[in-house]
Design an enzyme around this catalytic site. Structure first.
Site, PDB file in Angstrom:
ATOM      1  N   CYS A  32      16.091  23.204   0.659  1.00  0.00           N
ATOM      2  CA  CYS A  32      15.862  24.570   0.155  1.00  0.00           C
ATOM      3  C   CYS A  32      17.171  25.229  -0.259  1.00  0.00           C
ATOM      4  CB  CYS A  32      15.123  25.437   1.175  1.00  0.00           C
ATOM      5  SG  CYS A  32      14.995  27.157   0.586  1.00  0.00           S
ATOM      6  N   CYS A  38      16.350  28.262   7.483  1.00  0.00           N
ATOM      7  CA  CYS A  38      16.578  29.146   6.328  1.00  0.00           C
ATOM      8  C   CYS A  38      16.059  30.547   6.652  1.00  0.00           C
ATOM      9  CB  CYS A  38      15.841  28.566   5.127  1.00  0.00           C
ATOM     10  SG  CYS A  38      15.764  29.639   3.677  1.00  0.00           S
ATOM     11  N   SER A  62      14.322  32.508   4.967  1.00  0.00           N
ATOM     12  CA  SER A  62      12.955  32.807   4.519  1.00  0.00           C
ATOM     13  C   SER A  62      11.978  32.727   5.691  1.00  0.00           C
ATOM     14  CB  SER A  62      12.525  31.851   3.401  1.00  0.00           C
ATOM     15  OG  SER A  62      13.387  31.991   2.298  1.00  0.00           O
ATOM     16  N   HIS A  84      10.873  24.664   6.201  1.00  0.00           N
ATOM     17  CA  HIS A  84      10.640  24.168   4.835  1.00  0.00           C
ATOM     18  C   HIS A  84      11.910  23.558   4.246  1.00  0.00           C
ATOM     19  CE1 HIS A  84      12.291  28.193   4.509  1.00  0.00           C
ATOM     20  NE2 HIS A  84      12.836  27.762   3.384  1.00  0.00           N
ATOM     21  N   HIS A 104      12.164  35.923   7.672  1.00  0.00           N
ATOM     22  CA  HIS A 104      11.463  37.077   7.079  1.00  0.00           C
ATOM     23  C   HIS A 104      10.012  37.141   7.557  1.00  0.00           C
ATOM     24  CE1 HIS A 104      14.721  38.213   4.518  1.00  0.00           C
ATOM     25  NE2 HIS A 104      14.621  37.217   3.668  1.00  0.00           N
TER      26      HIS A 104
HETATM   27  N1  NAD Z   1      14.089  32.847  -4.191  1.00  0.00           N
HETATM   28  C1  NAD Z   1      13.957  31.758  -3.479  1.00  0.00           C
HETATM   29  O1  NAD Z   1      13.355  30.788  -3.918  1.00  0.00           O
HETATM   30  C2  NAD Z   1      14.588  31.673  -2.125  1.00  0.00           C
HETATM   31  C3  NAD Z   1      14.785  30.436  -1.502  1.00  0.00           C
HETATM   32  C4  NAD Z   1      15.435  30.401  -0.272  1.00  0.00           C
HETATM   33  C5  NAD Z   1      15.856  31.562   0.350  1.00  0.00           C
HETATM   34  N2  NAD Z   1      15.630  32.757  -0.277  1.00  0.00           N
HETATM   35  C6  NAD Z   1      16.106  34.044   0.308  1.00  0.00           C
HETATM   36  O2  NAD Z   1      17.503  34.143   0.119  1.00  0.00           O
HETATM   37  C7  NAD Z   1      18.018  35.086   1.072  1.00  0.00           C
HETATM   38  C8  NAD Z   1      19.240  34.504   1.757  1.00  0.00           C
HETATM   39  O3  NAD Z   1      18.858  33.415   2.591  1.00  0.00           O
HETATM   40  P1  NAD Z   1      19.930  32.704   3.544  1.00  0.00           P
HETATM   41  O4  NAD Z   1      19.205  31.612   4.241  1.00  0.00           O
HETATM   42  O5  NAD Z   1      21.171  32.414   2.796  1.00  0.00           O
HETATM   43  O6  NAD Z   1      20.213  33.902   4.596  1.00  0.00           O
HETATM   44  P2  NAD Z   1      21.483  34.145   5.542  1.00  0.00           P
HETATM   45  O7  NAD Z   1      21.038  35.063   6.592  1.00  0.00           O
HETATM   46  O8  NAD Z   1      22.082  32.824   5.917  1.00  0.00           O
HETATM   47  O9  NAD Z   1      22.550  34.869   4.582  1.00  0.00           O
HETATM   48  C9  NAD Z   1      22.515  36.226   4.238  1.00  0.00           C
HETATM   49  C10 NAD Z   1      23.958  36.713   4.156  1.00  0.00           C
HETATM   50  O10 NAD Z   1      23.964  38.073   3.705  1.00  0.00           O
HETATM   51  C11 NAD Z   1      24.951  38.783   4.419  1.00  0.00           C
HETATM   52  N3  NAD Z   1      24.662  40.221   4.359  1.00  0.00           N
HETATM   53  C12 NAD Z   1      23.788  40.937   5.101  1.00  0.00           C
HETATM   54  N4  NAD Z   1      23.785  42.232   4.716  1.00  0.00           N
HETATM   55  C13 NAD Z   1      24.681  42.350   3.711  1.00  0.00           C
HETATM   56  C14 NAD Z   1      25.127  43.434   2.884  1.00  0.00           C
HETATM   57  N5  NAD Z   1      24.640  44.664   3.018  1.00  0.00           N
HETATM   58  N6  NAD Z   1      26.047  43.165   1.918  1.00  0.00           N
HETATM   59  C15 NAD Z   1      26.560  41.921   1.775  1.00  0.00           C
HETATM   60  N7  NAD Z   1      26.164  40.860   2.514  1.00  0.00           N
HETATM   61  C16 NAD Z   1      25.243  41.068   3.478  1.00  0.00           C
HETATM   62  C17 NAD Z   1      24.901  38.191   5.807  1.00  0.00           C
HETATM   63  O11 NAD Z   1      26.090  38.415   6.536  1.00  0.00           O
HETATM   64  C18 NAD Z   1      24.685  36.704   5.496  1.00  0.00           C
HETATM   65  O12 NAD Z   1      25.917  36.009   5.379  1.00  0.00           O
HETATM   66  C19 NAD Z   1      16.854  35.383   2.025  1.00  0.00           C
HETATM   67  O13 NAD Z   1      16.221  36.592   1.610  1.00  0.00           O
HETATM   68  C20 NAD Z   1      15.930  34.203   1.791  1.00  0.00           C
HETATM   69  O14 NAD Z   1      14.606  34.480   2.118  1.00  0.00           O
HETATM   70  C21 NAD Z   1      15.011  32.832  -1.480  1.00  0.00           C
HETATM   71 ZN    ZN Z   2      14.403  28.404   2.354  1.00  0.00          ZN
END
Ligand code: NAD
Ligand code: ZN
Ligand code: ZN
Length: 365
Positions: free
Chosen positions: A166, A41, A43, A62, A46
Protein backbone atom coordinates in the site's frame (compact mmCIF):
# COMPACT_ATOMS: atom_id res chain seq x y z
CA UNK A 1 -11.62 -24.56 6.18
CA UNK A 2 -8.82 -23.91 8.66
CA UNK A 3 -8.42 -21.93 11.85
CA UNK A 4 -6.08 -18.95 11.93
CA UNK A 5 -5.15 -16.13 14.30
CA UNK A 6 -6.32 -12.67 13.27
CA UNK A 7 -6.62 -9.11 14.63
CA UNK A 8 -10.35 -8.38 14.63
CA UNK A 9 -12.26 -5.10 14.59
CA UNK A 10 -15.36 -5.29 16.81
CA UNK A 11 -16.29 -1.61 16.66
CA UNK A 12 -14.85 1.90 16.44
CA UNK A 13 -12.71 3.23 19.29
CA UNK A 14 -11.89 -0.28 20.55
CA UNK A 15 -8.52 -1.99 20.24
CA UNK A 16 -8.29 -4.80 17.71
CA UNK A 17 -8.66 -8.20 19.38
CA UNK A 18 -6.42 -11.19 18.60
CA UNK A 19 -8.83 -14.07 18.04
CA UNK A 20 -9.30 -17.24 16.02
CA UNK A 21 -11.28 -17.14 12.79
CA UNK A 22 -12.06 -19.74 10.14
CA UNK A 23 -10.70 -19.24 6.64
CA UNK A 24 -12.25 -21.19 3.75
CA UNK A 25 -10.55 -23.23 1.01
CA UNK A 26 -9.84 -21.36 -2.24
CA UNK A 27 -12.64 -21.45 -4.79
CA UNK A 28 -12.10 -21.33 -8.59
CA UNK A 29 -10.04 -18.13 -8.97
CA UNK A 30 -8.94 -17.67 -5.36
CA UNK A 31 -5.55 -18.13 -3.75
CA UNK A 32 -4.71 -18.92 -0.14
CA UNK A 33 -1.61 -17.04 0.96
CA UNK A 34 0.44 -17.62 4.12
CA UNK A 35 1.07 -14.11 5.44
CA UNK A 36 4.74 -13.42 6.19
CA UNK A 37 4.65 -9.65 6.83
CA UNK A 38 1.99 -6.96 7.22
CA UNK A 39 2.65 -3.22 7.31
CA UNK A 40 0.49 -1.05 9.56
CA UNK A 41 -0.98 1.78 7.45
CA UNK A 42 -2.87 4.79 8.78
CA UNK A 43 -5.94 3.93 6.68
CA UNK A 44 -6.75 1.07 9.08
CA UNK A 45 -6.44 3.47 12.01
CA UNK A 46 -8.98 5.86 10.43
CA UNK A 47 -11.55 3.03 10.65
CA UNK A 48 -10.51 2.08 14.20
CA UNK A 49 -10.92 5.73 15.23
CA UNK A 50 -14.36 5.87 13.61
CA UNK A 51 -13.43 8.63 11.13
CA UNK A 52 -14.56 6.24 8.39
CA UNK A 53 -17.50 3.90 8.99
CA UNK A 54 -17.21 0.11 9.14
CA UNK A 55 -20.33 -1.80 10.09
CA UNK A 56 -19.75 -5.12 11.76
CA UNK A 57 -17.06 -7.59 12.65
CA UNK A 58 -14.09 -7.04 10.33
CA UNK A 59 -10.56 -8.21 9.65
CA UNK A 60 -8.40 -5.15 8.88
CA UNK A 61 -4.95 -4.96 7.26
CA UNK A 62 -4.22 -4.30 3.61
CA UNK A 63 -0.41 -4.05 3.25
CA UNK A 64 0.77 -7.64 3.28
CA UNK A 65 3.11 -10.03 1.52
CA UNK A 66 3.45 -13.79 1.77
CA UNK A 67 3.75 -17.19 0.10
CA UNK A 68 1.02 -18.92 -1.92
CA UNK A 69 -0.12 -22.13 -0.21
CA UNK A 70 -3.05 -23.32 -2.29
CA UNK A 71 -4.86 -22.20 -5.44
CA UNK A 72 -8.36 -22.71 -6.83
CA UNK A 73 -8.83 -24.94 -9.88
CA UNK A 74 -9.10 -22.04 -12.36
CA UNK A 75 -6.10 -20.06 -11.12
CA UNK A 76 -3.41 -19.71 -13.80
CA UNK A 77 -1.38 -16.73 -12.56
CA UNK A 78 0.33 -18.24 -9.48
CA UNK A 79 1.16 -21.65 -7.99
CA UNK A 80 1.96 -22.85 -4.47
CA UNK A 81 5.35 -21.58 -3.32
CA UNK A 82 5.19 -18.30 -5.28
CA UNK A 83 5.95 -15.13 -3.34
CA UNK A 84 3.29 -12.45 -3.70
CA UNK A 85 2.28 -8.98 -2.56
CA UNK A 86 -1.44 -8.44 -1.98
CA UNK A 87 -3.01 -5.24 -3.29
CA UNK A 88 -6.45 -3.85 -2.54
CA UNK A 89 -6.73 -2.62 -6.15
CA UNK A 90 -8.37 -5.88 -7.26
CA UNK A 91 -9.19 -5.57 -10.95
CA UNK A 92 -11.67 -7.36 -13.22
CA UNK A 93 -9.76 -6.59 -16.42
CA UNK A 94 -12.79 -5.92 -18.61
CA UNK A 95 -14.71 -2.88 -17.30
CA UNK A 96 -14.26 0.60 -18.84
CA UNK A 97 -11.88 1.70 -16.05
CA UNK A 98 -9.69 -1.40 -16.38
CA UNK A 99 -9.65 -1.25 -20.18
CA UNK A 100 -8.76 2.45 -20.23
CA UNK A 101 -5.67 1.83 -18.09
CA UNK A 102 -7.12 2.54 -14.65
CA UNK A 103 -7.56 -0.87 -13.00
CA UNK A 104 -7.20 0.81 -9.56
CA UNK A 105 -10.62 2.32 -10.28
CA UNK A 106 -12.21 -1.00 -11.36
CA UNK A 107 -15.99 -0.62 -11.28
CA UNK A 108 -16.65 -4.33 -11.02
CA UNK A 109 -15.33 -5.29 -7.61
CA UNK A 110 -18.43 -7.24 -6.62
CA UNK A 111 -17.57 -9.77 -9.33
CA UNK A 112 -14.24 -10.43 -7.60
CA UNK A 113 -15.81 -11.12 -4.20
CA UNK A 114 -17.88 -14.08 -3.08
CA UNK A 115 -21.64 -13.70 -3.49
CA UNK A 116 -23.61 -13.00 -0.31
CA UNK A 117 -25.22 -16.43 -0.73
CA UNK A 118 -21.81 -18.20 -0.83
CA UNK A 119 -19.92 -19.37 2.22
CA UNK A 120 -17.93 -16.32 3.44
CA UNK A 121 -14.17 -16.36 2.89
CA UNK A 122 -13.65 -15.58 6.56
CA UNK A 123 -15.98 -16.36 9.46
CA UNK A 124 -16.07 -16.69 13.23
CA UNK A 125 -18.37 -19.26 14.86
CA UNK A 126 -20.40 -19.37 11.64
CA UNK A 127 -20.79 -15.58 11.40
CA UNK A 128 -19.25 -13.79 8.39
CA UNK A 129 -16.27 -11.50 9.00
CA UNK A 130 -15.86 -8.49 6.68
CA UNK A 131 -12.64 -8.90 4.70
CA UNK A 132 -11.41 -5.29 4.75
CA UNK A 133 -10.29 -4.03 1.33
CA UNK A 134 -10.84 -7.58 0.01
CA UNK A 135 -7.60 -8.52 1.79
CA UNK A 136 -7.78 -8.82 5.59
CA UNK A 137 -4.02 -8.78 6.04
CA UNK A 138 -3.74 -8.83 9.86
CA UNK A 139 -4.04 -12.61 9.87
CA UNK A 140 -1.86 -15.69 9.51
CA UNK A 141 -3.44 -16.42 6.12
CA UNK A 142 -5.27 -14.42 3.45
CA UNK A 143 -7.84 -15.76 0.97
CA UNK A 144 -7.67 -13.53 -2.10
CA UNK A 145 -8.91 -13.30 -5.67
CA UNK A 146 -5.95 -14.03 -7.94
CA UNK A 147 -6.31 -10.50 -9.36
CA UNK A 148 -5.45 -9.13 -5.90
CA UNK A 149 -1.87 -10.40 -6.00
CA UNK A 150 1.34 -9.76 -7.91
CA UNK A 151 4.01 -12.43 -8.16
CA UNK A 152 7.45 -11.20 -7.12
CA UNK A 153 11.03 -12.42 -7.17
CA UNK A 154 12.07 -14.59 -4.23
CA UNK A 155 15.13 -12.37 -3.84
CA UNK A 156 12.91 -9.60 -2.48
CA UNK A 157 12.69 -9.69 1.35
CA UNK A 158 9.01 -10.07 2.25
CA UNK A 159 9.05 -7.49 5.07
CA UNK A 160 10.15 -4.80 2.59
CA UNK A 161 7.78 -6.21 -0.04
CA UNK A 162 4.83 -5.75 2.33
CA UNK A 163 5.39 -1.98 2.37
CA UNK A 164 4.95 -1.93 -1.39
CA UNK A 165 1.45 -3.41 -0.89
CA UNK A 166 0.00 0.00 0.00
CA UNK A 167 2.26 2.79 1.29
CA UNK A 168 5.02 2.67 -1.30
CA UNK A 169 2.70 2.07 -4.23
CA UNK A 170 0.49 4.93 -3.07
CA UNK A 171 3.25 7.47 -2.35
CA UNK A 172 5.65 6.68 -5.18
CA UNK A 173 2.69 6.21 -7.54
CA UNK A 174 1.19 9.57 -6.50
CA UNK A 175 4.39 11.24 -7.72
CA UNK A 176 5.04 9.11 -10.81
CA UNK A 177 1.52 8.21 -12.00
CA UNK A 178 -1.04 10.58 -10.48
CA UNK A 179 0.86 13.89 -10.58
CA UNK A 180 3.55 12.88 -13.09
CA UNK A 181 6.24 14.99 -11.41
CA UNK A 182 8.63 16.44 -14.01
CA UNK A 183 12.43 16.41 -13.76
CA UNK A 184 13.70 19.76 -12.45
CA UNK A 185 10.39 20.67 -10.79
CA UNK A 186 9.67 21.74 -7.20
CA UNK A 187 7.62 19.64 -4.80
CA UNK A 188 6.14 19.95 -1.29
CA UNK A 189 4.95 16.90 0.67
CA UNK A 190 2.70 17.39 3.72
CA UNK A 191 3.14 14.51 6.16
CA UNK A 192 6.29 12.37 6.36
CA UNK A 193 4.72 9.07 7.43
CA UNK A 194 4.73 5.90 5.36
CA UNK A 195 2.89 7.51 2.44
CA UNK A 196 4.59 10.92 2.52
CA UNK A 197 8.09 9.40 2.72
CA UNK A 198 7.23 7.25 -0.30
CA UNK A 199 5.97 10.35 -2.17
CA UNK A 200 9.25 12.10 -1.34
CA UNK A 201 11.13 9.14 -2.78
CA UNK A 202 8.89 9.14 -5.86
CA UNK A 203 9.65 12.82 -6.41
CA UNK A 204 13.37 12.11 -6.02
CA UNK A 205 13.19 9.24 -8.53
CA UNK A 206 11.29 11.54 -10.92
CA UNK A 207 14.16 14.05 -10.73
CA UNK A 208 12.53 16.91 -8.82
CA UNK A 209 15.15 19.55 -7.96
CA UNK A 210 13.60 20.70 -4.72
CA UNK A 211 11.57 18.51 -2.37
CA UNK A 212 10.18 20.21 0.74
CA UNK A 213 8.93 17.92 3.51
CA UNK A 214 6.38 19.28 6.00
CA UNK A 215 5.69 17.53 9.32
CA UNK A 216 5.22 18.35 13.00
CA UNK A 217 7.90 15.98 14.34
CA UNK A 218 11.65 16.59 14.11
CA UNK A 219 12.44 12.88 13.75
CA UNK A 220 10.06 12.62 10.77
CA UNK A 221 11.73 15.60 9.10
CA UNK A 222 15.17 14.06 9.67
CA UNK A 223 13.95 10.82 8.08
CA UNK A 224 12.49 12.80 5.16
CA UNK A 225 15.94 14.32 4.53
CA UNK A 226 17.54 10.89 4.57
CA UNK A 227 15.08 9.68 1.95
CA UNK A 228 15.39 12.60 -0.48
CA UNK A 229 13.88 15.82 0.88
CA UNK A 230 16.11 18.83 0.14
CA UNK A 231 14.36 21.12 2.67
CA UNK A 232 12.06 20.72 5.66
CA UNK A 233 9.35 22.80 7.33
CA UNK A 234 8.22 22.17 10.90
CA UNK A 235 4.49 22.93 10.74
CA UNK A 236 4.27 23.00 14.55
CA UNK A 237 6.24 26.24 14.64
CA UNK A 238 6.07 27.78 11.14
CA UNK A 239 3.28 28.60 8.69
CA UNK A 240 4.01 26.06 5.94
CA UNK A 241 2.36 28.07 3.12
CA UNK A 242 4.30 31.27 3.83
CA UNK A 243 7.54 29.35 4.37
CA UNK A 244 7.23 27.30 1.17
CA UNK A 245 6.33 30.39 -0.90
CA UNK A 246 9.33 32.25 0.49
CA UNK A 247 11.66 29.28 -0.09
CA UNK A 248 10.62 28.84 -3.71
CA UNK A 249 9.99 32.42 -4.76
CA UNK A 250 6.25 31.96 -5.24
CA UNK A 251 5.25 28.35 -4.72
CA UNK A 252 5.87 24.77 -5.83
CA UNK A 253 4.93 22.98 -9.05
CA UNK A 254 3.53 19.94 -7.23
CA UNK A 255 2.27 19.37 -3.71
CA UNK A 256 0.99 16.27 -1.94
CA UNK A 257 -1.20 15.95 1.13
CA UNK A 258 -0.28 12.70 2.93
CA UNK A 259 -1.92 13.13 6.34
CA UNK A 260 -5.72 13.12 5.95
CA UNK A 261 -6.34 16.67 7.24
CA UNK A 262 -8.64 19.29 5.72
CA UNK A 263 -6.25 22.11 6.71
CA UNK A 264 -3.24 20.37 5.19
CA UNK A 265 -5.14 19.76 1.92
CA UNK A 266 -5.92 23.48 1.80
CA UNK A 267 -2.30 24.39 2.62
CA UNK A 268 -1.12 22.00 -0.12
CA UNK A 269 -3.25 23.96 -2.60
CA UNK A 270 -2.24 27.43 -1.38
CA UNK A 271 1.51 26.69 -1.53
CA UNK A 272 1.34 26.04 -5.30
CA UNK A 273 2.86 28.27 -7.97
CA UNK A 274 0.45 29.30 -10.75
CA UNK A 275 -0.25 26.22 -12.88
CA UNK A 276 0.75 23.89 -10.06
CA UNK A 277 -1.04 20.70 -9.03
CA UNK A 278 -1.99 19.63 -5.51
CA UNK A 279 -2.67 15.91 -5.03
CA UNK A 280 -4.66 14.89 -1.95
CA UNK A 281 -3.69 11.38 -0.90
CA UNK A 282 -4.78 11.47 2.76
CA UNK A 283 -8.23 10.20 3.78
CA UNK A 284 -10.05 13.33 4.93
CA UNK A 285 -12.66 12.29 7.56
CA UNK A 286 -16.10 11.55 6.12
CA UNK A 287 -18.34 14.62 6.06
CA UNK A 288 -15.48 17.18 6.12
CA UNK A 289 -15.18 19.67 3.26
CA UNK A 290 -12.00 21.04 1.71
CA UNK A 291 -12.42 24.78 1.07
CA UNK A 292 -10.50 26.69 -1.57
CA UNK A 293 -10.92 30.34 -2.49
CA UNK A 294 -12.28 30.25 -6.04
CA UNK A 295 -10.12 32.97 -7.54
CA UNK A 296 -7.06 30.73 -7.37
CA UNK A 297 -8.44 28.63 -10.21
CA UNK A 298 -7.90 31.61 -12.54
CA UNK A 299 -4.19 30.90 -12.30
CA UNK A 300 -4.70 27.30 -13.40
CA UNK A 301 -3.85 25.79 -10.04
CA UNK A 302 -5.26 22.27 -9.85
CA UNK A 303 -6.54 20.11 -7.00
CA UNK A 304 -6.88 16.37 -7.55
CA UNK A 305 -7.49 13.14 -5.69
CA UNK A 306 -5.42 9.98 -5.67
CA UNK A 307 -6.45 6.35 -5.31
CA UNK A 308 -3.58 4.03 -4.37
CA UNK A 309 -1.07 5.97 -6.46
CA UNK A 310 -3.11 5.45 -9.66
CA UNK A 311 -1.51 2.01 -9.78
CA UNK A 312 -1.48 -0.76 -12.32
CA UNK A 313 0.04 -2.82 -9.54
CA UNK A 314 1.20 -5.82 -11.56
CA UNK A 315 3.31 -3.39 -13.61
CA UNK A 316 4.27 -0.93 -10.87
CA UNK A 317 5.20 -3.24 -7.97
CA UNK A 318 7.91 -5.19 -9.84
CA UNK A 319 9.31 -1.80 -10.96
CA UNK A 320 9.50 -0.61 -7.36
CA UNK A 321 11.25 -3.87 -6.43
CA UNK A 322 13.86 -3.15 -9.13
CA UNK A 323 14.32 0.35 -7.70
CA UNK A 324 14.82 -1.20 -4.25
CA UNK A 325 17.29 -3.80 -5.51
CA UNK A 326 19.26 -1.05 -7.29
CA UNK A 327 19.38 1.10 -4.16
CA UNK A 328 17.18 3.81 -5.67
CA UNK A 329 14.19 3.24 -3.37
CA UNK A 330 15.04 3.06 0.33
CA UNK A 331 12.68 0.67 2.06
CA UNK A 332 15.14 -0.46 4.75
CA UNK A 333 14.83 2.82 6.67
CA UNK A 334 11.05 2.78 6.33
CA UNK A 335 10.75 -0.36 8.46
CA UNK A 336 11.15 1.42 11.80
CA UNK A 337 9.95 -1.44 13.99
CA UNK A 338 8.98 -5.07 13.76
CA UNK A 339 6.37 -6.68 15.98
CA UNK A 340 4.15 -9.75 16.22
CA UNK A 341 0.44 -9.71 15.33
CA UNK A 342 -0.51 -8.83 18.91
CA UNK A 343 1.61 -5.67 18.59
CA UNK A 344 -0.91 -4.12 16.18
CA UNK A 345 -2.55 -1.78 18.73
CA UNK A 346 0.86 -0.60 19.94
CA UNK A 347 1.77 0.00 16.27
CA UNK A 348 -1.29 2.29 15.94
CA UNK A 349 -0.24 4.17 19.07
CA UNK A 350 3.34 4.61 17.83
CA UNK A 351 2.03 5.79 14.45
CA UNK A 352 -0.17 8.45 16.09
CA UNK A 353 2.68 9.57 18.32
CA UNK A 354 4.90 10.10 15.27
CA UNK A 355 7.44 7.53 16.46
CA UNK A 356 7.60 5.37 13.31
CA UNK A 357 7.61 5.47 9.53
CA UNK A 358 6.11 1.99 9.58
CA UNK A 359 5.72 -0.93 11.95
CA UNK A 360 5.77 -4.27 10.15
CA UNK A 361 4.05 -7.25 11.81
CA UNK A 362 5.93 -10.49 11.24
CA UNK A 363 4.27 -13.93 11.20
CA UNK A 364 7.30 -16.21 10.70
CA UNK A 365 8.47 -18.30 13.60
N1 NAD B 1 -5.47 7.68 -1.24
C1 NAD B 1 -5.07 6.47 -0.99
O1 NAD B 1 -5.22 5.57 -1.81
C2 NAD B 1 -4.39 6.16 0.30
C3 NAD B 1 -3.63 4.99 0.46
C4 NAD B 1 -2.96 4.78 1.66
C5 NAD B 1 -3.05 5.69 2.70
N2 NAD B 1 -3.81 6.81 2.52
C6 NAD B 1 -3.91 7.86 3.58
O2 NAD B 1 -2.71 8.61 3.60
C7 NAD B 1 -2.60 9.25 4.88
C8 NAD B 1 -1.21 9.03 5.44
O3 NAD B 1 -1.02 7.66 5.78
P1 NAD B 1 0.31 7.18 6.52
O4 NAD B 1 0.18 5.71 6.69
O5 NAD B 1 1.50 7.75 5.86
O6 NAD B 1 0.10 7.90 7.96
P2 NAD B 1 1.19 8.29 9.07
O7 NAD B 1 0.46 8.46 10.32
O8 NAD B 1 2.33 7.32 9.00
O9 NAD B 1 1.78 9.70 8.56
C9 NAD B 1 1.13 10.93 8.72
C10 NAD B 1 2.21 11.98 8.98
O10 NAD B 1 1.59 13.27 9.06
C11 NAD B 1 2.21 14.01 10.08
N3 NAD B 1 1.32 15.09 10.51
C12 NAD B 1 0.27 15.03 11.36
N4 NAD B 1 -0.32 16.24 11.47
C13 NAD B 1 0.37 17.10 10.68
C14 NAD B 1 0.24 18.49 10.36
N5 NAD B 1 -0.72 19.25 10.87
N6 NAD B 1 1.13 19.02 9.47
C15 NAD B 1 2.12 18.27 8.94
N7 NAD B 1 2.28 16.95 9.20
C16 NAD B 1 1.42 16.37 10.07
C17 NAD B 1 2.51 12.98 11.15
O11 NAD B 1 3.53 13.40 12.04
C18 NAD B 1 2.95 11.78 10.30
O12 NAD B 1 4.35 11.78 10.08
C19 NAD B 1 -3.72 8.64 5.74
O13 NAD B 1 -4.84 9.52 5.72
C20 NAD B 1 -4.05 7.36 4.99
O14 NAD B 1 -5.33 6.90 5.25
C21 NAD B 1 -4.47 7.06 1.37
ZN1 ZN C 1 -2.85 1.72 3.25
ZN1 ZN D 1 -12.54 -3.61 -13.89
Amino acid sequence: MSKIKAALFHGAKQPLAIEQVEIDQPQAREVLVRTVAAGVCHSDLHFVEGLYPLAGLALLGHESAGVVEEVGDRVTYVKPGDHVIACLSVFCGHCDQCLSGHPNRCSNRAELQRAATDRPRISQDGKPVIQFADIGGYAEKMLLHENAVVKITKEMPLDRAALIGCGVTTGVGAALNTAKVEPGSTVAVFGAGGIGLAAIQGARIAGARRIIAVDVFENKLAMAKRLGATDTVDASSADPVKTIKAMTGGGVDYSFEAIGLKTAAEQAFYCLAPGGTATVIGMIPVGQKVEIEGRYFLTERKLQGCNMGSNRFRIDMPRYIDFYMQGRLNLDDMVSRKARLDGVNEAFRAMKAGEVARTVLMFDN
